[in-house]
Design an enzyme around this catalytic site. Structure first.
Site, short mmCIF file in Angstrom:
data_model
loop_
_atom_site.label_atom_id
_atom_site.label_comp_id
_atom_site.label_asym_id
_atom_site.label_seq_id
_atom_site.Cartn_x
_atom_site.Cartn_y
_atom_site.Cartn_z
N ASP A 194 -8.88 64.14 48.06
CA ASP A 194 -8.30 64.98 49.11
C ASP A 194 -7.09 65.73 48.57
O ASP A 194 -6.87 66.90 48.90
CB ASP A 194 -7.91 64.10 50.30
CG ASP A 194 -9.06 63.22 50.74
OD1 ASP A 194 -10.08 63.77 51.15
OD2 ASP A 194 -8.94 61.98 50.64
N HIS A 222 -8.32 58.18 54.73
CA HIS A 222 -9.29 59.07 54.08
C HIS A 222 -10.40 59.34 55.11
O HIS A 222 -11.43 58.68 55.15
CB HIS A 222 -9.89 58.42 52.83
CG HIS A 222 -11.08 59.19 52.32
ND1 HIS A 222 -11.00 60.44 51.79
CD2 HIS A 222 -12.40 58.87 52.31
CE1 HIS A 222 -12.20 60.87 51.47
NE2 HIS A 222 -13.07 59.93 51.78
P1 NAX Z 1 -24.62 56.12 46.75
O1 NAX Z 1 -25.32 55.76 48.02
O2 NAX Z 1 -25.25 57.07 45.82
O3 NAX Z 1 -24.32 54.78 45.93
C1 NAX Z 1 -23.80 53.64 46.52
C2 NAX Z 1 -24.38 52.47 45.76
O4 NAX Z 1 -23.75 51.30 46.26
C3 NAX Z 1 -25.88 52.30 45.93
O5 NAX Z 1 -26.51 52.28 44.67
C4 NAX Z 1 -26.00 50.95 46.64
O6 NAX Z 1 -27.14 50.22 46.25
C5 NAX Z 1 -24.71 50.29 46.20
N1 NAX Z 1 -24.30 49.18 47.07
C6 NAX Z 1 -24.42 49.07 48.41
N2 NAX Z 1 -23.97 47.87 48.81
C7 NAX Z 1 -23.52 47.24 47.72
C8 NAX Z 1 -22.96 45.96 47.49
N3 NAX Z 1 -22.77 45.10 48.49
N4 NAX Z 1 -22.63 45.61 46.23
C9 NAX Z 1 -22.84 46.46 45.20
N5 NAX Z 1 -23.39 47.69 45.35
C10 NAX Z 1 -23.73 48.06 46.59
O7 NAX Z 1 -23.17 56.59 47.19
P2 NAX Z 1 -22.08 57.40 46.34
O8 NAX Z 1 -22.32 58.85 46.52
O9 NAX Z 1 -22.01 56.85 44.98
O10 NAX Z 1 -20.77 57.05 47.17
C11 NAX Z 1 -20.23 55.73 47.16
C12 NAX Z 1 -19.20 55.56 48.26
O11 NAX Z 1 -18.10 56.42 48.01
C13 NAX Z 1 -19.70 55.91 49.66
O12 NAX Z 1 -19.25 54.93 50.57
C14 NAX Z 1 -19.00 57.22 49.94
O13 NAX Z 1 -18.84 57.45 51.32
C15 NAX Z 1 -17.69 57.01 49.25
N6 NAX Z 1 -16.87 58.19 48.96
C16 NAX Z 1 -15.54 58.06 49.02
C17 NAX Z 1 -14.68 59.09 48.73
C18 NAX Z 1 -13.20 58.92 48.79
O14 NAX Z 1 -12.48 59.90 48.59
N7 NAX Z 1 -12.67 57.74 49.06
C19 NAX Z 1 -15.21 60.44 48.37
C20 NAX Z 1 -16.62 60.42 47.90
C21 NAX Z 1 -17.52 59.47 48.65
O15 NAX Z 1 -17.88 60.05 49.87
#
Ligand code: NAX
Length: 361
Positions: A194, A222
C-alpha cells in the site's frame, strides 16, 4: 504428513559457496575461501501460491537478506497442494542458487517452523463468493491459531513472524496470541504494498521519480479503510501538500485509488497482485533488518501499546516505523495529525477493533 527434503551435499555447498564469493578457481590458485555466514532459516507458508512463486526465487537469490547470506528454505502447504509445491522446489533447484543450502517442503507446521528465524505467513484461505468477512476471519482464524502455536513450539529463539495472508492484521494478532512466550514486538503484518502504491500515485501526480517520494505512512488496517497519509509525506524533501496543490485530489481520488488498487488489479489481471506483493514482502523484511535512512520511515503493522497517536491498545496496526542501528525498531513519534487524518485513522482502527471482537475466543 508428507515431506520432501533436499540437502545439498557438502562438496556442492562448498562449490556453491565459492561461486557466491566469486572465487571460482580457489582450489587451483591456492586462494582460501572465506567462511560463509551461518544460514538463516526462512519458512514460507502458502509456498505453492501465486505470491510465493515470485517471493521464493527472490529470497533464494539473496534479495531479501543479502547477497552473502545463505538460506535454508522451509516451505509449508496444505496436503492437496504438495505436488504443485514439489514442482516449485524442482524449479528452485534448477536455478542452482548458490545461497540455498537446503529446501524442506512439507504439510506439517511443526516441520516447517522448526528452527525458523523468519516465518513468512503468506498462505491463507481466500474469500469466496457469498462468504462474509466474519466467515473468512473464522476459517483463517483457525489456521493462524495452529500456526502461532507451532511457531512458538518449534521456531528459533528470536524468530520474527511476518503475515501477508489476508486479513493480515487480524491473522497476525491471532498468531501472536497463540505464540505463547514470544515477544509481541516480533510480529508484523504487511502494508508495504500500500505504501508503494501511494508513493507511485503521488510521484505520477507531481511528475517526479517515485524515489523522490518519502515519509509515506499507511495507517490502520490493510483493507479499504487504510489511510495513506499525504499530510506527512514528502516529495523532493518538501511537504507533499506544497508540491501537489490539488487538495481535492489528495483527499479524494488519491486515497480511493490506493485503497482500491488491489481490486483494480484483480479486475485488470483476473488475478490478485502477486509479483508486487512479493516485492513488498521482501522489502518489508529488508526494511526491518536494515537501519532506516536518516529522516525517513516505512509502514508496517505492529502491536499497539495504546500510548501513541491515540491508537487503541492491542491491535496490529500500520504505523510509521524506523529500524535502528542495533536492529530494533521504533515507532516514529510526534507527527502532526490533523482533523482529516484523525477521522481516517480512527475509522480504520475501529475496523481493526471490530475484527478483533469477531475473532475473540
Ligand atoms: P494463492 O491462493 O495463490 O496462494 C495461497 C496458498 O496458500 C495456496 O497455495 C494454498 O494452498 C495455501 N494455503 C492455504 N491454507 C494454508 C495453510 N493452512 N498452510 C499453508 N498453506 C496454505 O494466494 P496468493 O495470491 O499467493 O495470496 C496469498 C495471500 O496474500 C492471500 O490471503 C492474499 O489475500 C494476501 N495478500 C496480501 C497482501 C497484503 O498487502 N498484505 C497483498 C497481496 C495479497 O492480496
Amino acid at each position: 504428513m508428507r515431506l520432501f527434503q533436499k540437502k545439498l551435499p557438502q562438496s556442492a555447498q562448498h562449490t556453491l559457496g565459492k561461486h557466491t564469493l566469486g572465487l571460482t578457481a580457489a582450489g587451483m590458485t591456492g586462494i582460501i575461501c572465506p567462511v560463509m555466514k551461518t544460514p538463516v532459516t526462512v519458512t514460507v507458508t502458502g509456498a505453492a501460491g501465486n505470491i510465493s512463486y515470485s517471493l521464493l526465487f527472490r529470497i533464494a537469490a539473496g534479495e531479501m537478506l543479502g547477497a552473502d547470506q545463505p538460506v535454508i528454505l522451509k516451505l509449508l502447504e496444505i496436503t492437496p497442494c504438495l505436488e504443485k509445491l514439489q514442482g516449485v522446489v524442482m524449479e528452485l533447484e534448477d536455478c542452482a542458487f548458490p545461497l540455498v543450502k537446503e529446501i524442506v517442503a512439507t504439510d506439517d507446521p511443526a516441520v516447517a517452523f522448526k528452527d525458523a528465524d523468519w516465518c513468512m505467513l503468506v498462505g491463507s484461505v481466500p474469500r469466496k463468493a457469498g462468504m462474509e468477512r466474519k466467515d473468512l476471519l473464522s476459517i483463517n482464524g483457525k489456521v493462524f491459531v495452529g500456526q502461532g502455536k507451532a511457531i512458538a513450539e518449534n521456531a528459533a529463539p528470536g524468530c520474527r513472524v511476518f503475515v501477508v495472508g489476508n486479513p493480515c492484521n487480524t491473522n497476525c494478532l491471532i498468531a501472536l496470541h497463540n505464540a505463547t512466550g514470544m515477544p509481541k514486538e516480533n510480529f508484523f503484518a504487511m502494508t508495504m504494498l500500500d505504501e508503494y502504491r501511494a508513493k507511485a500515485q503521488l510521484a505520477a501526480k507531481a511528475g517526479v521519480a517515485v524515489s523522490d517520494v518519502t515519509n509515506m505512512t499507511i495507517w490502520g488496517n490493510h483493507s479499504a479503510t487504510q489511510y495513506p497519509d499525504f499530510t506527512n509525506a514528502k516529495i523532493c524533501g518538501k511537504p507533499a501538500t506544497d508540491m501537489i496543490a490539488d487538495e481535492e485530489w489528495l483527499k479524494g481520488e488519491f486515497i480511493k485509488t490506493v485503497q482500491q488498487r488491489g481490486a483494480a488489479i484483480i479486475k485488470a489481471r483476473g488475478l490478485s497482485s502477486a509479483a508486487s506483493a512479493a516485492n513488498a514482502a521482501l522489502m518489508t523484511v529488508k526494511n526491518l533488518t536494515t537501519p532506516t535512512p536518516e529522516g525517513d520511515w516505512y509502514s508496517v503493522c505492529t502491536f499497539t501499546d495504546g500510548t501513541k497517536y491515540g491508537l487503541p491498545a492491542g491491535i496490529i496496526c500500520s504505523q510509521p516505523t524506523r529500524t535502528n542501528a542495533d536492529g530494533t525498531y521504533s515507532i516514529v513519534e510526534g507527527l502532526p495529525i490533523d482533523a482529516f487524518s484523525r477521522e481516517k485513522i480512527d475509522a480504520s482502527c475501529q475496523e481493526l477493533l471490530e475484527e478483533r471482537a469477531e475473532v475473540l475466543g
